[in-house]
Design a protein around this motif. Sequence first.
Motif, PDB file in Angstrom:
ATOM      1  N   LEU A 198      -4.831   0.445  -5.561  1.00  0.00           N
ATOM      2  CA  LEU A 198      -3.941   1.480  -5.037  1.00  0.00           C
ATOM      3  C   LEU A 198      -4.641   2.837  -4.999  1.00  0.00           C
ATOM      4  O   LEU A 198      -4.580   3.554  -3.994  1.00  0.00           O
ATOM      5  CB  LEU A 198      -2.673   1.553  -5.896  1.00  0.00           C
ATOM      6  CG  LEU A 198      -1.627   2.581  -5.504  1.00  0.00           C
ATOM      7  CD1 LEU A 198      -1.133   2.348  -4.088  1.00  0.00           C
ATOM      8  CD2 LEU A 198      -0.477   2.540  -6.489  1.00  0.00           C
ATOM      9  N   LEU A 199      -5.326   3.182  -6.069  1.00  0.00           N
ATOM     10  CA  LEU A 199      -6.010   4.469  -6.112  1.00  0.00           C
ATOM     11  C   LEU A 199      -7.154   4.530  -5.109  1.00  0.00           C
ATOM     12  O   LEU A 199      -7.397   5.581  -4.510  1.00  0.00           O
ATOM     13  CB  LEU A 199      -6.509   4.758  -7.526  1.00  0.00           C
ATOM     14  CG  LEU A 199      -5.406   4.971  -8.572  1.00  0.00           C
ATOM     15  CD1 LEU A 199      -6.014   5.145  -9.957  1.00  0.00           C
ATOM     16  CD2 LEU A 199      -4.509   6.139  -8.216  1.00  0.00           C
ATOM     17  N   ARG A 226     -10.077  10.121  -0.924  1.00  0.00           N
ATOM     18  CA  ARG A 226     -10.340  11.046   0.179  1.00  0.00           C
ATOM     19  C   ARG A 226      -9.141  11.274   1.098  1.00  0.00           C
ATOM     20  O   ARG A 226      -9.297  11.451   2.302  1.00  0.00           O
ATOM     21  CB  ARG A 226     -11.554  10.613   0.976  1.00  0.00           C
ATOM     22  CG  ARG A 226     -12.819  10.712   0.167  1.00  0.00           C
ATOM     23  CD  ARG A 226     -14.010  10.597   1.029  1.00  0.00           C
ATOM     24  NE  ARG A 226     -15.183  10.780   0.188  1.00  0.00           N
ATOM     25  CZ  ARG A 226     -16.390  10.868   0.652  1.00  0.00           C
ATOM     26  NH1 ARG A 226     -16.624  10.786   1.928  1.00  0.00           N
ATOM     27  NH2 ARG A 226     -17.406  11.035  -0.161  1.00  0.00           N
ATOM     28  N   THR A 227      -7.957  11.219   0.521  1.00  0.00           N
ATOM     29  CA  THR A 227      -6.756  11.612   1.250  1.00  0.00           C
ATOM     30  C   THR A 227      -6.203  12.858   0.560  1.00  0.00           C
ATOM     31  O   THR A 227      -6.520  13.103  -0.610  1.00  0.00           O
ATOM     32  CB  THR A 227      -5.668  10.515   1.245  1.00  0.00           C
ATOM     33  OG1 THR A 227      -5.197  10.345  -0.105  1.00  0.00           O
ATOM     34  CG2 THR A 227      -6.198   9.198   1.792  1.00  0.00           C
ATOM     35  N   PRO A 228      -5.378  13.633   1.241  1.00  0.00           N
ATOM     36  CA  PRO A 228      -4.804  14.814   0.576  1.00  0.00           C
ATOM     37  C   PRO A 228      -4.022  14.448  -0.693  1.00  0.00           C
ATOM     38  O   PRO A 228      -4.116  15.150  -1.695  1.00  0.00           O
ATOM     39  CB  PRO A 228      -3.873  15.403   1.646  1.00  0.00           C
ATOM     40  CG  PRO A 228      -4.440  14.931   2.943  1.00  0.00           C
ATOM     41  CD  PRO A 228      -5.015  13.564   2.656  1.00  0.00           C
ATOM     42  N   ASP A 282      -6.331  13.411  -4.218  1.00  0.00           N
ATOM     43  CA  ASP A 282      -6.796  14.362  -5.223  1.00  0.00           C
ATOM     44  C   ASP A 282      -5.722  14.634  -6.265  1.00  0.00           C
ATOM     45  O   ASP A 282      -5.999  14.675  -7.467  1.00  0.00           O
ATOM     46  CB  ASP A 282      -7.218  15.680  -4.570  1.00  0.00           C
ATOM     47  CG  ASP A 282      -8.498  15.555  -3.765  1.00  0.00           C
ATOM     48  OD1 ASP A 282      -9.242  14.563  -3.975  1.00  0.00           O
ATOM     49  OD2 ASP A 282      -8.752  16.433  -2.930  1.00  0.00           O
ATOM     50  N   GLN A 283      -4.498  14.798  -5.815  1.00  0.00           N
ATOM     51  CA  GLN A 283      -3.398  15.074  -6.742  1.00  0.00           C
ATOM     52  C   GLN A 283      -3.118  13.867  -7.631  1.00  0.00           C
ATOM     53  O   GLN A 283      -2.882  14.012  -8.825  1.00  0.00           O
ATOM     54  CB  GLN A 283      -2.147  15.474  -5.962  1.00  0.00           C
ATOM     55  CG  GLN A 283      -1.030  15.978  -6.845  1.00  0.00           C
ATOM     56  CD  GLN A 283       0.137  16.511  -6.034  1.00  0.00           C
ATOM     57  OE1 GLN A 283       0.021  16.784  -4.851  1.00  0.00           O
ATOM     58  NE2 GLN A 283       1.264  16.682  -6.676  1.00  0.00           N
ATOM     59  N   VAL A 284      -3.161  12.686  -7.058  1.00  0.00           N
ATOM     60  CA  VAL A 284      -2.870  11.477  -7.824  1.00  0.00           C
ATOM     61  C   VAL A 284      -3.979  11.205  -8.841  1.00  0.00           C
ATOM     62  O   VAL A 284      -3.697  10.890 -10.000  1.00  0.00           O
ATOM     63  CB  VAL A 284      -2.683  10.264  -6.881  1.00  0.00           C
ATOM     64  CG1 VAL A 284      -2.603   8.964  -7.650  1.00  0.00           C
ATOM     65  CG2 VAL A 284      -1.431  10.465  -6.043  1.00  0.00           C
ATOM     66  N   ILE A 285      -5.225  11.340  -8.425  1.00  0.00           N
ATOM     67  CA  ILE A 285      -6.342  11.120  -9.342  1.00  0.00           C
ATOM     68  C   ILE A 285      -6.277  12.138 -10.479  1.00  0.00           C
ATOM     69  O   ILE A 285      -6.482  11.795 -11.648  1.00  0.00           O
ATOM     70  CB  ILE A 285      -7.697  11.216  -8.608  1.00  0.00           C
ATOM     71  CG1 ILE A 285      -7.809  10.138  -7.532  1.00  0.00           C
ATOM     72  CG2 ILE A 285      -8.856  11.145  -9.595  1.00  0.00           C
ATOM     73  CD1 ILE A 285      -7.760   8.724  -8.007  1.00  0.00           C
ATOM     74  N   GLY A 294       0.836  -1.187   0.000  1.00  0.00           N
ATOM     75  CA  GLY A 294       0.000   0.000   0.000  1.00  0.00           C
ATOM     76  C   GLY A 294       0.870   1.236   0.000  1.00  0.00           C
ATOM     77  O   GLY A 294       2.042   1.203   0.400  1.00  0.00           O
ATOM     78  N   TYR A 295       0.305   2.323  -0.458  1.00  0.00           N
ATOM     79  CA  TYR A 295       1.042   3.585  -0.555  1.00  0.00           C
ATOM     80  C   TYR A 295       1.444   4.100   0.824  1.00  0.00           C
ATOM     81  O   TYR A 295       2.598   4.429   1.064  1.00  0.00           O
ATOM     82  CB  TYR A 295       0.188   4.625  -1.293  1.00  0.00           C
ATOM     83  CG  TYR A 295       0.829   5.981  -1.388  1.00  0.00           C
ATOM     84  CD1 TYR A 295       1.799   6.232  -2.349  1.00  0.00           C
ATOM     85  CD2 TYR A 295       0.468   7.008  -0.519  1.00  0.00           C
ATOM     86  CE1 TYR A 295       2.394   7.480  -2.437  1.00  0.00           C
ATOM     87  CE2 TYR A 295       1.057   8.265  -0.611  1.00  0.00           C
ATOM     88  CZ  TYR A 295       2.023   8.488  -1.562  1.00  0.00           C
ATOM     89  OH  TYR A 295       2.626   9.713  -1.659  1.00  0.00           O
ATOM     90  N   ALA A 296       0.495   4.155   1.755  1.00  0.00           N
ATOM     91  CA  ALA A 296       0.769   4.724   3.077  1.00  0.00           C
ATOM     92  C   ALA A 296       1.793   3.904   3.855  1.00  0.00           C
ATOM     93  O   ALA A 296       2.580   4.462   4.619  1.00  0.00           O
ATOM     94  CB  ALA A 296      -0.530   4.842   3.872  1.00  0.00           C
TER      95      ALA A 296
END
Length: 146
Positions: free
Chosen positions: A103-104, A109-111, A114-117, A23-25
Amino acid sequence: MRKGDERKAALLEAAKELFFTRGYAATSVNDILDTQHVSKGSFYHHFESKLEVLTALCKQHQGEAAERWRSAVTEQMSALEKLDLLLYYALPANPEEINMCALLLQLYRTPEGDQVISAMLSAQKTAFFGPFAALIRDRKSTRLNS
């Protein structure tokens, strides 16, 4: 491919594997570095942040999806068949998309999300809008000539 490009590609591939499995986090820059045995300086030479790595992966992913579409299209196909395939590869509804979708969804709904989407949609537009518009034009001209 130059050595710097090879290093960047290796970092991207390592990050992708870690993002997909952990996972990313749960993945840190140090985790990515550990798999490649490179210094932080080397990482930051290529990327400003972990988020920039993910953004680059989104762009790479859309480019690969567009390439899979181009490889699947044949001259014998009608414009409608080509369009059908384009939608298959452009939309996250095929087996190749499972890991990226998961992954997406983690980032929803994380900061960072929005940038990644936004980066993913921009890359998708870049990869698929031109071929989509060309197919629509081709389809319209075929209908007009019938």
